[in-house]
Design a protein around this motif. Structure first.
Motif, PDB file in Angstrom:
ATOM      1  N   GLU A   5      16.287   4.122  -7.171  1.00 41.69           N
ATOM      2  CA  GLU A   5      17.088   3.081  -7.802  1.00 41.69           C
ATOM      3  C   GLU A   5      16.245   1.882  -8.223  1.00 41.69           C
ATOM      4  OE1 GLU A   5      19.876   2.461  -4.712  1.00 41.69           O
ATOM      5  OE2 GLU A   5      20.763   4.444  -4.969  1.00 41.69           O
ATOM      6  N   GLY A   6      15.152   2.176  -8.898  1.00 42.34           N
ATOM      7  CA  GLY A   6      14.321   1.107  -9.451  1.00 42.34           C
ATOM      8  C   GLY A   6      13.406   0.429  -8.444  1.00 42.34           C
ATOM      9  N   LYS A   7      13.506   0.836  -7.174  1.00 41.33           N
ATOM     10  CA  LYS A   7      12.629   0.221  -6.180  1.00 41.33           C
ATOM     11  C   LYS A   7      11.560   1.201  -5.719  1.00 41.33           C
ATOM     12  CE  LYS A   7      14.941  -3.700  -4.256  1.00 41.33           C
ATOM     13  NZ  LYS A   7      14.751  -4.644  -3.191  1.00 41.33           N
ATOM     14  N   LEU A   8      10.359   0.663  -5.501  1.00 44.81           N
ATOM     15  CA  LEU A   8       9.269   1.483  -4.994  1.00 44.81           C
ATOM     16  C   LEU A   8       9.249   1.392  -3.478  1.00 44.81           C
ATOM     17  CD1 LEU A   8       6.705   0.111  -7.553  1.00 44.81           C
ATOM     18  CD2 LEU A   8       7.693   2.415  -7.582  1.00 44.81           C
ATOM     19  N   HIS A   9       9.324   2.549  -2.825  1.00 49.33           N
ATOM     20  CA  HIS A   9       9.301   2.576  -1.359  1.00 49.33           C
ATOM     21  C   HIS A   9       8.078   3.333  -0.887  1.00 49.33           C
ATOM     22  CE1 HIS A   9      13.402   1.037  -0.702  1.00 49.33           C
ATOM     23  NE2 HIS A   9      13.647   1.621  -1.869  1.00 49.33           N
ATOM     24  N   ILE A  10       7.549   2.888   0.229  1.00 53.12           N
ATOM     25  CA  ILE A  10       6.434   3.625   0.808  1.00 53.12           C
ATOM     26  C   ILE A  10       6.997   4.863   1.490  1.00 53.12           C
ATOM     27  CG2 ILE A  10       6.473   2.288   2.965  1.00 53.12           C
ATOM     28  CD1 ILE A  10       3.370   2.502   2.898  1.00 53.12           C
ATOM     29  N   THR A  11       6.335   6.008   1.324  1.00 55.51           N
ATOM     30  CA  THR A  11       6.775   7.229   1.988  1.00 55.51           C
ATOM     31  C   THR A  11       6.107   7.297   3.353  1.00 55.51           C
ATOM     32  OG1 THR A  11       4.907   8.458   1.131  1.00 55.51           O
ATOM     33  CG2 THR A  11       6.892   8.439  -0.224  1.00 55.51           C
ATOM     34  N   SER A  12       6.496   8.271   4.167  1.00 51.23           N
ATOM     35  CA  SER A  12       5.842   8.334   5.483  1.00 51.23           C
ATOM     36  C   SER A  12       4.377   8.733   5.314  1.00 51.23           C
ATOM     37  CB  SER A  12       6.586   9.289   6.409  1.00 51.23           C
ATOM     38  OG  SER A  12       6.578  10.569   5.853  1.00 51.23           O
ATOM     39  N   ASP A  13       4.076   9.525   4.286  1.00 57.03           N
ATOM     40  CA  ASP A  13       2.666   9.844   4.006  1.00 57.03           C
ATOM     41  C   ASP A  13       1.902   8.576   3.624  1.00 57.03           C
ATOM     42  OD1 ASP A  13       3.607  12.359   4.358  1.00 57.03           O
ATOM     43  OD2 ASP A  13       2.878  13.173   2.455  1.00 57.03           O
ATOM     44  N   GLY A  14       2.552   7.759   2.808  1.00 53.40           N
ATOM     45  CA  GLY A  14       1.918   6.515   2.377  1.00 53.40           C
ATOM     46  C   GLY A  14       1.664   5.585   3.550  1.00 53.40           C
ATOM     47  N   ARG A  15       2.604   5.574   4.487  1.00 49.61           N
ATOM     48  CA  ARG A  15       2.448   4.731   5.662  1.00 49.61           C
ATOM     49  C   ARG A  15       1.216   5.171   6.458  1.00 49.61           C
ATOM     50  NH1 ARG A  15       5.770   1.022   7.247  1.00 49.61           N
ATOM     51  NH2 ARG A  15       7.526   1.659   5.971  1.00 49.61           N
ATOM     52  N   GLN A  16       1.035   6.470   6.537  1.00 54.58           N
ATOM     53  CA  GLN A  16      -0.129   6.973   7.243  1.00 54.58           C
ATOM     54  C   GLN A  16      -1.408   6.529   6.535  1.00 54.58           C
ATOM     55  OE1 GLN A  16      -0.204   8.503  10.230  1.00 54.58           O
ATOM     56  NE2 GLN A  16      -2.395   8.111  10.019  1.00 54.58           N
ATOM     57  N   ALA A  17      -1.387   6.599   5.193  1.00 55.93           N
ATOM     58  CA  ALA A  17      -2.560   6.176   4.431  1.00 55.93           C
ATOM     59  C   ALA A  17      -2.864   4.712   4.716  1.00 55.93           C
ATOM     60  CB  ALA A  17      -2.322   6.395   2.945  1.00 55.93           C
ATOM     61  N   LEU A  18      -1.828   3.935   4.908  1.00 54.77           N
ATOM     62  CA  LEU A  18      -1.985   2.509   5.140  1.00 54.77           C
ATOM     63  C   LEU A  18      -2.506   2.201   6.547  1.00 54.77           C
ATOM     64  CD1 LEU A  18      -1.419   0.154   3.324  1.00 54.77           C
ATOM     65  CD2 LEU A  18       0.866   0.016   4.277  1.00 54.77           C
ATOM     66  N   VAL A  19      -1.971   2.894   7.557  1.00 53.85           N
ATOM     67  CA  VAL A  19      -2.416   2.566   8.916  1.00 53.85           C
ATOM     68  C   VAL A  19      -3.805   3.108   9.217  1.00 53.85           C
ATOM     69  CG1 VAL A  19      -0.091   2.359   9.863  1.00 53.85           C
ATOM     70  CG2 VAL A  19      -1.293   4.531  10.074  1.00 53.85           C
ATOM     71  N   SER A  20      -4.215   4.139   8.490  1.00 58.71           N
ATOM     72  CA  SER A  20      -5.562   4.680   8.731  1.00 58.71           C
ATOM     73  C   SER A  20      -6.571   3.835   7.969  1.00 58.71           C
ATOM     74  CB  SER A  20      -5.659   6.120   8.238  1.00 58.71           C
ATOM     75  OG  SER A  20      -4.556   6.859   8.644  1.00 58.71           O
ATOM     76  N   TYR A  21      -6.707   2.562   8.399  1.00 58.92           N
ATOM     77  CA  TYR A  21      -7.479   1.684   7.523  1.00 58.92           C
ATOM     78  C   TYR A  21      -8.973   1.974   7.569  1.00 58.92           C
ATOM     79  CZ  TYR A  21      -8.176  -0.832  11.849  1.00 58.92           C
ATOM     80  OH  TYR A  21      -8.485  -1.146  13.131  1.00 58.92           O
ATOM     81  N   ARG A  22      -9.412   2.811   8.498  1.00 59.37           N
ATOM     82  CA  ARG A  22     -10.824   3.189   8.467  1.00 59.37           C
ATOM     83  C   ARG A  22     -11.080   4.261   7.410  1.00 59.37           C
ATOM     84  NH1 ARG A  22     -13.375   1.509  13.271  1.00 59.37           N
ATOM     85  NH2 ARG A  22     -15.146   2.805  12.775  1.00 59.37           N
ATOM     86  N   LEU A  23     -10.003   4.859   6.907  1.00 57.40           N
ATOM     87  CA  LEU A  23     -10.144   5.945   5.948  1.00 57.40           C
ATOM     88  C   LEU A  23      -9.595   5.463   4.621  1.00 57.40           C
ATOM     89  CD1 LEU A  23      -8.301   8.516   8.239  1.00 57.40           C
ATOM     90  CD2 LEU A  23     -10.732   7.980   8.302  1.00 57.40           C
ATOM     91  N   ASP A  24     -10.216   5.860   3.496  1.00 55.79           N
ATOM     92  CA  ASP A  24      -9.569   5.419   2.271  1.00 55.79           C
ATOM     93  C   ASP A  24      -8.476   6.410   1.886  1.00 55.79           C
ATOM     94  OD1 ASP A  24     -10.690   7.419   0.703  1.00 55.79           O
ATOM     95  OD2 ASP A  24     -12.476   6.220   0.296  1.00 55.79           O
ATOM     96  N   MET A  25      -7.670   6.028   0.896  1.00 57.40           N
ATOM     97  CA  MET A  25      -6.456   6.805   0.628  1.00 57.40           C
ATOM     98  C   MET A  25      -6.764   8.228   0.194  1.00 57.40           C
ATOM     99  SD  MET A  25      -3.904   4.134  -0.999  1.00 57.40           S
ATOM    100  CE  MET A  25      -3.852   2.502  -0.287  1.00 57.40           C
ATOM    101  N   GLU A  26      -7.820   8.360  -0.566  1.00 55.26           N
ATOM    102  CA  GLU A  26      -8.232   9.681  -1.009  1.00 55.26           C
ATOM    103  C   GLU A  26      -8.513  10.572   0.213  1.00 55.26           C
ATOM    104  OE1 GLU A  26      -8.444  11.248  -3.827  1.00 55.26           O
ATOM    105  OE2 GLU A  26      -9.429  12.957  -2.868  1.00 55.26           O
ATOM    106  N   HIS A  27      -9.118   9.963   1.211  1.00 53.96           N
ATOM    107  CA  HIS A  27      -9.450  10.690   2.435  1.00 53.96           C
ATOM    108  C   HIS A  27      -8.173  11.161   3.138  1.00 53.96           C
ATOM    109  CE1 HIS A  27     -12.478  10.747   6.031  1.00 53.96           C
ATOM    110  NE2 HIS A  27     -11.795  11.857   5.957  1.00 53.96           N
ATOM    111  N   VAL A  28      -7.215  10.253   3.247  1.00 57.88           N
ATOM    112  CA  VAL A  28      -5.950  10.591   3.908  1.00 57.88           C
ATOM    113  C   VAL A  28      -5.276  11.747   3.170  1.00 57.88           C
ATOM    114  CG1 VAL A  28      -3.653   9.749   4.504  1.00 57.88           C
ATOM    115  CG2 VAL A  28      -5.651   8.279   4.824  1.00 57.88           C
ATOM    116  N   ARG A  29      -5.382  11.722   1.843  1.00 54.24           N
ATOM    117  CA  ARG A  29      -4.779  12.784   1.057  1.00 54.24           C
ATOM    118  C   ARG A  29      -5.426  14.130   1.397  1.00 54.24           C
ATOM    119  NH1 ARG A  29      -4.520  13.919  -4.965  1.00 54.24           N
ATOM    120  NH2 ARG A  29      -6.691  13.289  -4.953  1.00 54.24           N
ATOM    121  N   ARG A  30      -6.735  14.095   1.651  1.00 52.37           N
ATOM    122  CA  ARG A  30      -7.435  15.332   1.979  1.00 52.37           C
ATOM    123  C   ARG A  30      -7.028  15.850   3.370  1.00 52.37           C
ATOM    124  NH1 ARG A  30     -13.066  17.519   2.231  1.00 52.37           N
ATOM    125  NH2 ARG A  30     -13.508  16.028   3.870  1.00 52.37           N
ATOM    126  N   LEU A  31      -6.792  14.903   4.295  1.00 50.34           N
ATOM    127  CA  LEU A  31      -6.362  15.302   5.638  1.00 50.34           C
ATOM    128  C   LEU A  31      -4.996  15.981   5.559  1.00 50.34           C
ATOM    129  CD1 LEU A  31      -7.384  12.069   7.556  1.00 50.34           C
ATOM    130  CD2 LEU A  31      -8.636  14.206   7.390  1.00 50.34           C
TER     131      LEU A  31
END
Ligand SMILES: [Zn+2]
Length: 820
Positions: free
Chosen positions: A566-592
């Motif tokens: 509905e026009g709003k951008l929400h973080i998904t649970s995968d995205g949340r993981q990408a965010l909390v894994s701050y030692r890893l960059d997002m590309e890395h999280v995607r690979r995991l």
């Protein structure tokens, strides 16, 4: 007067101004910008201390710092000055004990750990926040995230009062206006001892250092900053004879005793105990915090006279000395930022011992005339530091982080709201985005206008396209040249590119860019398009955050880190993981995520550990090979190809079999080992998020793998280790208990303290307290209601992590219910 008394009197000037300015009584927030060692932190602590009595019990004050070691220092300082009943806690990592806001009066935390809590939506309302070493927002790697956090706290959080403390800033008025803070400006006059700064031009580096030392040591202690870890250790060897000559027989004796004490307490250390007898020590990121603190103490007590440190740890070194010598004026192959050099030099002169401080920075005679050097020298002498640049628009990954963390903090945003939030950051306050944002189609049309069709059209073979790790690879041209394109660098195998060394784009790169941005494969593959836009940024789309944000949203949606509802951008649970894994960059999280979604079969947790080691780094298709003229010392370059070093891997396998890591890791690698361990724990954390929830067996194996790496023990010992009892801090102690059939909390409860003591050999008091601790855990667990809403409290009271409560302490049927 006591030393403490003298020190605080010396600090009084800035403090008096703060008091007169009404900092402690006003309702507004403040920015305090003043030179090093004028006592800024004291103002922050005092603000907390004075407002504590009127703080409602449910609210919480926060003191933020950029480094773990500094957090511990401030934690100790704050505990000393607040009333004893004050509940002071510390949080510096993501694997800490659970945090209960309602049971905390003052929290000392690193910026990242507070950010983690804000994003998770932890229910707490800090009403007073002290942001120390605030200029960290200019840091290349961490700055963007911290800037967004501070902007959020200052601008979006109602009723939060902010005290930002910083070393001297360029245009502090602008920063104060950005955050809506009042400004207290300290000058050189506020320094308790005056500082002289001098540029020393040398032809022989070592001779010059020895000359400066010989003169200086008669008047006080010296800190020397060098380029690399190795050069720091070598510098100590080069000067130790000279320092020893300055010691009296009594002082020499004291040094020998302290060296022995160091050896006893840290038995794996080799080099530092060899140096301390000479009155010399070093300080770099390769030493664990305990050792660094000890060295700082010995320096403070004037046992150690000279400390050599790396320029990298410069900011975290709190060791004032009579003299500071910056021997090497560069780091990461570049000249130091003026602000960093000025900050290091500012540590010269320590009250109450010294009446003056002297800071030298050394420059090679051959280089003095170069424009970048002469400019640097001039600015350092005038202490003319560079303005703070926002790092948010500095790279695609920073922009992605900004979008994702904003969506998380705001619990969903429209595109226009995102632009408005961007405008509350420093970047946006200087160069605001237009709101509403232009439509996707208009933006793209604008970008397409900027990308000219290649003058010499050629062909790139779309069938060979590979997109991975932020890089496009494709065969181009009739010769089948390999083109790689990333934000940092684009290369081509053709002769034309080699001739120009990439200073000018060849026709293949032009063609690829044109097609990726405007052509059909860009339309099909928005990741390829985003990379091409990022790679083109420096040339055509110079720092245009509007394009970056718009592309970033597309990219994050494609990765399923963001979802639009509905026009709003929400973080998904995968995205949340990408965010909390701050030692890893997002590309890395995607690979995991890919690793786990392939539904791999694991025989046991060792297989899971093998995956994590395989997933440790993101192999970059293309290394950053930029040479730099300031690359003076070839002796050491921390090469990082992303994978886990074989020595560390070997140590890890022993570590999880109850072998203390200090016995297997080379002393200079201890910190790297601990870092690797933390990264692995984040990798397991990501696996846990992405694992199929029905695959309970695999979930359990991942948790066991994570715990074995965390505690460094075999599986059998985990039920004891997760209790984190004072007397069972070491797997070898848990092993002794295990051999006696004591394997879990229920066994401990039945144990009397004397047999506990005999079995473990740990001091009787620690044993007594540990038995009490075990009893209290067992009682709290048995009294647990089974309600999900009480789970956090149980974790906080028992100090056992929720996953471990589930795996080792709560009845399985209750766990099944709670996990749903
Ligand atoms: Zn080419």
């Amino acid at each position: 007067l006591s030393e403490q008394g003298k020190t605080s009197r010396a600090r009084f000037r800035l403090f008096e101004d703060a008091e007169k300015g009404g900092i402690f009584t006003s309702d507004e927030g403040w920015l305090v910008a003043a030179p090093t060692s004028t006592g800024k932190s004291y103002i922050g602590i005092e603000a907390i201390k004075r407002q504590l009595p009127s703080k409602p019990r449910m609210e919480c004050f926060v003191y933020l710092v950029p480094f773990k070691a500094l957090a511990e220092e401030m934690y100790t300082k704050i505990k000393k000055v607040v009333p004893p009943e004050t509940r002071v806690h510390i949080k510096t990592g993501d694997y800490d004990k659970p945090f209960q806001a309602k049971e905390t009066d003052v929290l000392v935390a690193t910026y990242e750990s507070l950010d983690g809590m804000v994003q998770e939506g932890v229910d707490f309302y800090p009403t007073l926040i002290v942001a120390d070493e605030f200029s960290i927002i200019a840091d290349e790697t961490r700055g963007a995230r911290i800037e967004a956090l501070v902007a959020f706290l200052a601008k979006q959080k109602e009723g939060t009062k902010l005290f930002a403390l910083s070393a001297v800033l360029n245009k502090p008025e602008e920063l104060a206006a950005w955050l809506g803070l009042k400004l207290l400006k300290g000058t050189e006059k506020h320094r308790p001892v005056p500082l002289d700064v001098e540029c020393v031009k040398y032809s022989d580096k070592l001779d010059t250092v020895r000359r400066l030392l010989k003169e200086g040591l008669d008047y006080g202690s010296v800190v020397i900053f060098c380029y690399t870890k190795k050069s720091v250790e070598k510098a100590c060897d080069d000067i130790k004879d000279l320092v020893l000559k300055k010691l009296s027989p009594g002082e020499e004796e004291r040094c020998r005793i302290e060296a022995q004490r160091l050896k006893n307490d840290f038995d794996y250390l080799v080099k530092p105990p060899e140096l301390v007898p000479y009155g010399v020590a070093y300080h770099h990121a390769g030493l664990e915090v305990g050792v660094r603190n000890r060295i700082a103490e010995l320096f403070e007590q004037r046992v150690v006279r000279v400390v050599a440190a790396t320029t990298t740890v410069g900011a975290g070194v709190n060791m004032p000395a009579r003299y500071v010598i910056i021997r090497d004026v560069f780091r990461d192959r570049r000249l130091l930022p003026v602000s960093v050099a000025v900050n290091m030099l500012g540590r010269a002169g320590r009250p109450p011992y010294d009446s003056r401080g002297t800071g030298y920075f050394m420059v090679d005679k051959e280089r003095v005339a170069r424009p970048n050097y002469s400019d640097f020298i001039d600015k350092v002498l005038k202490r003319e530091i560079e303005p703070i640049e926002s790092k948010i628009p500095a790279s695609t990954s920073n922009i992605l982080g900004f979008i994702l963390s904003t969506a998380a903090r705001m619990k969903g945003v429209t595109r226009d709201e995102l632009a408005s939030v961007y405008n509350t950051t420093l970047a946006g306050s200087r160069d605001p985005l237009e709101v509403p944002l232009p439509s996707k189609e208009n933006l793209l049309a604008n970008i397409e206008k900027l990308v000219q069709p290649p003058k010499k059209p050629t062909k790139v073979d779309q069938r060979t396209l590979r997109v991975s790790s932020g890089t496009i690879q494709i065969n181009g041209g009739s010769g089948g040249y390999l083109i790689t394109m990333s934000e940092k660098r684009s290369t081509c195998g053709c002769w034309d590119w080699k001739r120009h060394r990439g200073i000018q784009d060849c026709k293949h790169i032009e063609q690829l860019r044109y097609e990726a941005i405007t052509g059909p494969f860009g339309a099909k593959n928005s990741e390829a398009r985003a990379i091409a836009i990022a790679a083109f940024k420096g040339r055509g789309l110079a720092r245009q955050p509007m394009y970056m944000i718009s592309q970033g949203i597309e990219l994050l949606m494609q990765w399923e880190f963001l979802a639009e509802k509905e026009g709003k951008l929400h973080i998904t649970s995968d995205g949340r993981q990408a965010l909390v894994s701050y030692r890893l960059d997002m590309e890395h999280v995607r690979r995991l995520r890919d690793t786990i979604r392939k539904n791999p079969a694991a025989r046991d947790e060792n297989d899971v550990i093998k995956w994590a080691i395989g997933d440790f780094g993101v192999p970059a298709l293309l290394a950053d090979q930029n040479g730099n003229e300031d690359d003076e010392d070839e002796e050491e370059k921390d090469v990082d190809d992303g994978s886990l070093d074989p020595e560390l891997e070997d140590a890890l396998w022993k570590h999880i079999e109850n072998v203390p890591y200090k016995k297997v890791v080379n002393q200079s690698n201890v910190v790297r080992f601990l870092d690797a361990k933390e990264t692995l724990e984040q990798i397991f954390g990501a696996y846990l998020t992405f694992v199929n929830k029905d695959d309970k067996r695999l979930g359990k194996l991942i948790r066991v793998a994570r715990n074995r790496v965390h505690y460094g023990c075999t599986k059998e010992l985990l039920p004891l280790m997760v209790l984190e009892l004072e007397a069972v801090s070491d797997p070898l102690i848990a092993l002794k208990l295990n051999n006696e059939g004591i394997t879990k909390v229920q066994d401990l409860v039945r144990l009397d303290y004397e047999s506990f003591w005999k079995t473990t050999g740990v001091g009787p008091d620690a044993c007594r307290r540990s038995i009490e601790q075990a009893n209290s855990i067992a009682r709290l667990v048995s009294e647990f209601s089974g309600l999900r809403s009480d789970l956090n409290r149980l974790a906080a009271q028992t100090e056992v992590k929720i996953d471990d409560l589930f795996d080792y302490l709560l009845p399985p049927d209750m766990v099944d219910r709670l996990r749903k």
